[in-house]
Design a protein around this motif. Structure first.
Motif, PDB file in Angstrom:
ATOM      1  N   TYR A  46       0.825  -1.206   0.000  1.00 55.97           N
ATOM      2  CA  TYR A  46       0.000   0.000   0.000  1.00 55.97           C
ATOM      3  C   TYR A  46       0.863   1.261   0.000  1.00 55.97           C
ATOM      4  CZ  TYR A  46      -3.314   3.541   1.516  1.00 55.97           C
ATOM      5  OH  TYR A  46      -4.066   4.683   1.608  1.00 55.97           O
ATOM      6  N   ASN A  47       1.884   1.290   0.838  1.00 56.87           N
ATOM      7  CA  ASN A  47       2.763   2.466   0.893  1.00 56.87           C
ATOM      8  C   ASN A  47       3.524   2.650  -0.408  1.00 56.87           C
ATOM      9  OD1 ASN A  47       1.971   3.127   3.494  1.00 56.87           O
ATOM     10  ND2 ASN A  47       3.581   1.901   4.436  1.00 56.87           N
ATOM     11  N   TYR A  48       3.976   1.562  -1.008  1.00 52.70           N
ATOM     12  CA  TYR A  48       4.667   1.658  -2.291  1.00 52.70           C
ATOM     13  C   TYR A  48       3.723   2.177  -3.369  1.00 52.70           C
ATOM     14  CZ  TYR A  48       7.402   0.399  -6.375  1.00 52.70           C
ATOM     15  OH  TYR A  48       8.092   0.451  -7.561  1.00 52.70           O
ATOM     16  N   TYR A  49       2.490   1.680  -3.381  1.00 49.05           N
ATOM     17  CA  TYR A  49       1.497   2.135  -4.367  1.00 49.05           C
ATOM     18  C   TYR A  49       1.224   3.628  -4.192  1.00 49.05           C
ATOM     19  CZ  TYR A  49      -2.928   2.541  -6.877  1.00 49.05           C
ATOM     20  OH  TYR A  49      -3.917   2.945  -7.719  1.00 49.05           O
ATOM     21  N   GLN A  50       1.063   4.063  -2.958  1.00 45.55           N
ATOM     22  CA  GLN A  50       0.770   5.479  -2.704  1.00 45.55           C
ATOM     23  C   GLN A  50       1.936   6.385  -3.086  1.00 45.55           C
ATOM     24  OE1 GLN A  50      -1.998   7.051  -1.857  1.00 45.55           O
ATOM     25  NE2 GLN A  50      -3.123   5.136  -1.820  1.00 45.55           N
ATOM     26  N   SER A  51       3.159   5.929  -2.867  1.00 45.10           N
ATOM     27  CA  SER A  51       4.306   6.805  -3.123  1.00 45.10           C
ATOM     28  C   SER A  51       4.802   6.747  -4.564  1.00 45.10           C
ATOM     29  CB  SER A  51       5.455   6.443  -2.177  1.00 45.10           C
ATOM     30  OG  SER A  51       5.924   5.144  -2.442  1.00 45.10           O
ATOM     31  N   GLN A  52       4.653   5.617  -5.240  1.00 45.26           N
ATOM     32  CA  GLN A  52       5.253   5.447  -6.562  1.00 45.26           C
ATOM     33  C   GLN A  52       4.284   5.550  -7.736  1.00 45.26           C
ATOM     34  OE1 GLN A  52       8.571   5.205  -7.018  1.00 45.26           O
ATOM     35  NE2 GLN A  52       8.755   5.450  -4.803  1.00 45.26           N
ATOM     36  N   THR A  53       2.985   5.463  -7.498  1.00 49.92           N
ATOM     37  CA  THR A  53       2.014   5.467  -8.591  1.00 49.92           C
ATOM     38  C   THR A  53       1.598   6.893  -8.915  1.00 49.92           C
ATOM     39  OG1 THR A  53       1.210   3.342  -7.799  1.00 49.92           O
ATOM     40  CG2 THR A  53      -0.184   4.509  -9.355  1.00 49.92           C
ATOM     41  N   ILE A  60      -7.375   6.129 -12.856  1.00 53.26           N
ATOM     42  CA  ILE A  60      -7.825   5.016 -13.692  1.00 53.26           C
ATOM     43  C   ILE A  60      -8.189   3.818 -12.818  1.00 53.26           C
ATOM     44  CG2 ILE A  60      -7.060   3.346 -15.433  1.00 53.26           C
ATOM     45  CD1 ILE A  60      -5.480   5.616 -16.741  1.00 53.26           C
ATOM     46  N   ASP A  61      -7.392   3.554 -11.784  1.00 53.17           N
ATOM     47  CA  ASP A  61      -7.674   2.427 -10.887  1.00 53.17           C
ATOM     48  C   ASP A  61      -8.988   2.613 -10.138  1.00 53.17           C
ATOM     49  OD1 ASP A  61      -5.333   1.221 -11.680  1.00 53.17           O
ATOM     50  OD2 ASP A  61      -4.181   1.889  -9.927  1.00 53.17           O
ATOM     51  N   VAL A  62      -9.278   3.844  -9.719  1.00 54.55           N
ATOM     52  CA  VAL A  62     -10.544   4.107  -9.030  1.00 54.55           C
ATOM     53  C   VAL A  62     -11.714   3.884  -9.981  1.00 54.55           C
ATOM     54  CG1 VAL A  62     -11.935   5.944  -7.997  1.00 54.55           C
ATOM     55  CG2 VAL A  62      -9.572   5.644  -7.299  1.00 54.55           C
ATOM     56  N   GLY A  94     -22.674  -5.943 -20.318  1.00 53.78           N
ATOM     57  CA  GLY A  94     -21.655  -5.929 -21.373  1.00 53.78           C
ATOM     58  C   GLY A  94     -20.942  -4.595 -21.470  1.00 53.78           C
ATOM     59  N   ALA A  95     -21.678  -3.515 -21.225  1.00 52.99           N
ATOM     60  CA  ALA A  95     -21.049  -2.195 -21.253  1.00 52.99           C
ATOM     61  C   ALA A  95     -20.033  -2.049 -20.118  1.00 52.99           C
ATOM     62  CB  ALA A  95     -22.104  -1.104 -21.158  1.00 52.99           C
ATOM     63  N   THR A  96     -20.370  -2.537 -18.926  1.00 53.56           N
ATOM     64  CA  THR A  96     -19.424  -2.413 -17.815  1.00 53.56           C
ATOM     65  C   THR A  96     -18.201  -3.294 -18.032  1.00 53.56           C
ATOM     66  OG1 THR A  96     -20.645  -4.060 -16.537  1.00 53.56           O
ATOM     67  CG2 THR A  96     -21.156  -1.760 -16.114  1.00 53.56           C
ATOM     68  N   VAL A  97     -18.397  -4.506 -18.521  1.00 56.92           N
ATOM     69  CA  VAL A  97     -17.253  -5.390 -18.766  1.00 56.92           C
ATOM     70  C   VAL A  97     -16.388  -4.832 -19.897  1.00 56.92           C
ATOM     71  CG1 VAL A  97     -16.593  -7.699 -19.548  1.00 56.92           C
ATOM     72  CG2 VAL A  97     -18.385  -7.435 -17.853  1.00 56.92           C
ATOM     73  N   GLY A  98     -17.022  -4.387 -20.962  1.00 56.39           N
ATOM     74  CA  GLY A  98     -16.274  -3.816 -22.076  1.00 56.39           C
ATOM     75  C   GLY A  98     -15.522  -2.557 -21.683  1.00 56.39           C
ATOM     76  N   GLN A  99     -16.159  -1.700 -20.896  1.00 59.94           N
ATOM     77  CA  GLN A  99     -15.488  -0.481 -20.445  1.00 59.94           C
ATOM     78  C   GLN A  99     -14.322  -0.818 -19.523  1.00 59.94           C
ATOM     79  OE1 GLN A  99     -16.633   2.437 -21.783  1.00 59.94           O
ATOM     80  NE2 GLN A  99     -14.767   3.337 -20.977  1.00 59.94           N
ATOM     81  N   PHE A 100     -14.465  -1.859 -18.697  1.00 55.96           N
ATOM     82  CA  PHE A 100     -13.370  -2.295 -17.835  1.00 55.96           C
ATOM     83  C   PHE A 100     -12.174  -2.758 -18.672  1.00 55.96           C
ATOM     84  CE2 PHE A 100     -10.987  -5.399 -15.412  1.00 55.96           C
ATOM     85  CZ  PHE A 100     -10.813  -4.753 -14.199  1.00 55.96           C
ATOM     86  N   VAL A 101     -12.446  -3.521 -19.716  1.00 55.52           N
ATOM     87  CA  VAL A 101     -11.366  -4.012 -20.573  1.00 55.52           C
ATOM     88  C   VAL A 101     -10.681  -2.851 -21.293  1.00 55.52           C
ATOM     89  CG1 VAL A 101     -10.891  -5.395 -22.629  1.00 55.52           C
ATOM     90  CG2 VAL A 101     -12.362  -6.293 -20.842  1.00 55.52           C
ATOM     91  N   ALA A 104      -8.557  -1.020 -18.740  1.00 60.79           N
ATOM     92  CA  ALA A 104      -7.334  -1.765 -18.432  1.00 60.79           C
ATOM     93  C   ALA A 104      -6.308  -1.593 -19.544  1.00 60.79           C
ATOM     94  CB  ALA A 104      -7.660  -3.242 -18.227  1.00 60.79           C
ATOM     95  N   SER A 105      -6.771  -1.580 -20.770  1.00 61.83           N
ATOM     96  CA  SER A 105      -5.871  -1.345 -21.901  1.00 61.83           C
ATOM     97  C   SER A 105      -5.272   0.056 -21.842  1.00 61.83           C
ATOM     98  CB  SER A 105      -6.624  -1.538 -23.214  1.00 61.83           C
ATOM     99  OG  SER A 105      -5.824  -1.195 -24.301  1.00 61.83           O
ATOM    100  N   LEU A 106      -6.085   1.045 -21.499  1.00 61.18           N
ATOM    101  CA  LEU A 106      -5.574   2.409 -21.350  1.00 61.18           C
ATOM    102  C   LEU A 106      -4.538   2.481 -20.243  1.00 61.18           C
ATOM    103  CD1 LEU A 106      -5.770   5.463 -22.065  1.00 61.18           C
ATOM    104  CD2 LEU A 106      -7.505   5.614 -20.275  1.00 61.18           C
ATOM    105  N   ARG A 107      -4.794   1.806 -19.128  1.00 62.13           N
ATOM    106  CA  ARG A 107      -3.849   1.824 -18.004  1.00 62.13           C
ATOM    107  C   ARG A 107      -2.519   1.193 -18.412  1.00 62.13           C
ATOM    108  NH1 ARG A 107      -1.548  -0.506 -13.628  1.00 62.13           N
ATOM    109  NH2 ARG A 107      -1.824   0.503 -11.602  1.00 62.13           N
ATOM    110  N   ILE A 108      -2.583   0.091 -19.143  1.00 64.13           N
ATOM    111  CA  ILE A 108      -1.351  -0.577 -19.577  1.00 64.13           C
ATOM    112  C   ILE A 108      -0.565   0.316 -20.526  1.00 64.13           C
ATOM    113  CG2 ILE A 108      -0.470  -2.511 -20.941  1.00 64.13           C
ATOM    114  CD1 ILE A 108      -2.765  -4.186 -19.754  1.00 64.13           C
TER     115      ILE A 108
END
Length: 146
Positions: A46-53, A60-62, A94-101, A104-108
């Motif tokens: 958690y501390n690494y995520y908060q400091s390095q992300t 995007i994660d939220v 399908g919209a929620t699953v597709g938007q999630f995918v 995730a692609s945008l985040r990558i």
């Protein structure tokens, strides 16, 4: 093929075999050390995520967590409330699953650690692709409702 044994070697006998002691050993287990180490691991991650992300990736994660929650609520409603307009359920889920995918692609594509994997894709291009694909996805979902 396995090598052949020479007849002079013979098989080991009880006199040449090593003796094994059969004394019971005591094993002590500390139950609190495992829980403490898991707490430390979780806090370290958690501390690494908060400091390095970067802030953009956290946003995007939220949004991805929101999409998981929205899909879960839709699925729970389908189970408990019924699925009379089944096209509506399929379209919304399908919209929620597709938007999630897509997210995730945008985040990558926009993570700094993955710049070597996507050398020709800028962050602006990745976001433009995300917006266009989201519009196409929602167009199909709205048309599927009929």
């Amino acid at each position: 093929m396995a090598p052949k044994r020479i007849a002079r070697e013979g098989t080991p006998t009880a006199a040449t075999a090593p003796a094994v002691a059969s004394t019971p050993s005591k094993i002590t287990v500390k139950p609190s050390s495992g829980a403490q180490s898991w707490d430390q691991v979780i806090m370290s991650v958690y501390n690494y995520y908060q400091s390095q992300t970067p802030q953009r990736t956290k946003l995007i994660d939220v949004f991805m967590a929101f999409l998981v929650l929205a899909g879960g609520v839709q699925f729970l409603y389908c189970i408990l409330g019924g699925n009379y307009p089944f096209n509506s359920f399929l379209s919304g889920f399908g919209a929620t699953v597709g938007q999630f995918v897509l997210t995730a692609s945008l985040r990558i594509q926009t993570t700094e650690a993955n710049k070597a994997d996507f050398p020709s894709v800028s962050q602006e291009r990745a976001f433009a692709d995300y917006v266009v694909c989201s519009l196409i996805l929602h167009f199909f979902c709205i048309n599927f409702i009929n």
